[in-house]
Design a protein around this motif. Structure first.
Motif, PDB file in Angstrom:
ATOM      1  N   CYS A   1      -0.162   3.118  -1.419  1.00 13.37           N
ATOM      2  CA  CYS A   1      -0.691   1.800  -1.813  1.00 13.37           C
ATOM      3  C   CYS A   1      -1.158   1.807  -3.266  1.00 13.37           C
ATOM      4  N   GLU A   2      -1.800   2.893  -3.646  1.00 11.56           N
ATOM      5  CA  GLU A   2      -2.294   2.982  -5.019  1.00 11.56           C
ATOM      6  C   GLU A   2      -1.139   3.002  -6.023  1.00 11.56           C
ATOM      7  N   LEU A   3      -0.122   3.791  -5.743  1.00 12.32           N
ATOM      8  CA  LEU A   3       1.022   3.867  -6.654  1.00 12.32           C
ATOM      9  C   LEU A   3       1.853   2.584  -6.618  1.00 12.32           C
ATOM     10  N   ALA A   4       2.025   1.988  -5.446  1.00 10.36           N
ATOM     11  CA  ALA A   4       2.823   0.776  -5.328  1.00 10.36           C
ATOM     12  C   ALA A   4       2.174  -0.402  -6.051  1.00 10.36           C
ATOM     13  N   ASN A   5       0.864  -0.394  -6.145  1.00 15.34           N
ATOM     14  CA  ASN A   5       0.156  -1.477  -6.821  1.00 15.34           C
ATOM     15  C   ASN A   5       0.139  -1.328  -8.343  1.00 15.34           C
ATOM     16  N   MET A   6       0.629  -0.203  -8.848  1.00 12.86           N
ATOM     17  CA  MET A   6       0.689  -0.008 -10.300  1.00 12.86           C
ATOM     18  C   MET A   6       1.894  -0.754 -10.879  1.00 12.86           C
ATOM     19  N   SER A   7       1.750  -1.169 -12.106  1.00 13.82           N
ATOM     20  CA  SER A   7       2.876  -1.822 -12.786  1.00 13.82           C
ATOM     21  C   SER A   7       3.875  -0.755 -13.211  1.00 13.82           C
TER      22      SER A   7
ATOM     23  N   ARG B   1       9.524   4.014 -10.216  1.00 15.62           N
ATOM     24  CA  ARG B   1       9.219   3.230  -9.014  1.00 15.62           C
ATOM     25  C   ARG B   1       9.965   3.799  -7.796  1.00 15.62           C
ATOM     26  N   ALA B   2      11.163   4.336  -8.011  1.00  9.82           N
ATOM     27  CA  ALA B   2      11.964   4.872  -6.908  1.00  9.82           C
ATOM     28  C   ALA B   2      11.354   6.129  -6.286  1.00  9.82           C
ATOM     29  N   SER B   3      10.519   6.833  -7.016  1.00 12.07           N
ATOM     30  CA  SER B   3       9.956   8.080  -6.483  1.00 12.07           C
ATOM     31  C   SER B   3       8.542   7.913  -5.911  1.00 12.07           C
ATOM     32  N   VAL B   4       8.060   6.687  -5.842  1.00  4.90           N
ATOM     33  CA  VAL B   4       6.694   6.458  -5.349  1.00  4.90           C
ATOM     34  C   VAL B   4       6.542   6.946  -3.909  1.00  4.90           C
ATOM     35  N   ARG B   5       7.481   6.623  -3.030  1.00  6.47           N
ATOM     36  CA  ARG B   5       7.373   7.041  -1.621  1.00  6.47           C
ATOM     37  C   ARG B   5       7.395   8.567  -1.505  1.00  6.47           C
TER      38      ARG B   5
END
Length: 98
Positions: free
Chosen positions: A65-71, A82-86
């Motif tokens: 959630c923290e990484l996904a909410n980053m721009s 963005r592709a490596s967030v998960r």
């Protein structure tokens, strides 16, 4: 009553209950406590890995959630796409660095 469990007029459940009490009464109390203690110890041993797994999943969800909410700009600043967030949230990336 014609039931075979109607001893003493206490109803048809009286004899099985009394029989259970007699069986328990003949066992030493310390043996019953030992069995219950072994059961609780085994239950804790089974629950410990589950608790650890749940803790990892909660941490992973929080990190995601923290990484996904980053721009995209903020992710780029820390060197993450963005592709490596998960993969980062699930700690899959850590296996590649070992």
């Amino acid at each position: 009553m014609n039931s075979r469990y109607s001893a003493g007029g206490a109803g048809h459940f009286a004899a099985p209950f009394v029989a259970w009490m007699v069986v328990v009464a003949h066992r030493p109390l310390s043996r019953i406590i030992d069995v219950l203690d072994a059961f609780v110890t085994a239950l804790r041993a089974l629950a410990s890995p589950v608790d650890a797994w749940r803790g990892r999943r909660r941490r992973s969800a929080r990190d995601y959630c923290e990484l996904a909410n980053m721009s995209d700009r903020e992710l780029h600043d820390i060197g993450v796409s963005r592709a490596s967030v998960r993969a980062i949230a699930d700690e899959d990336w850590a296996r590649d660095w070992r």
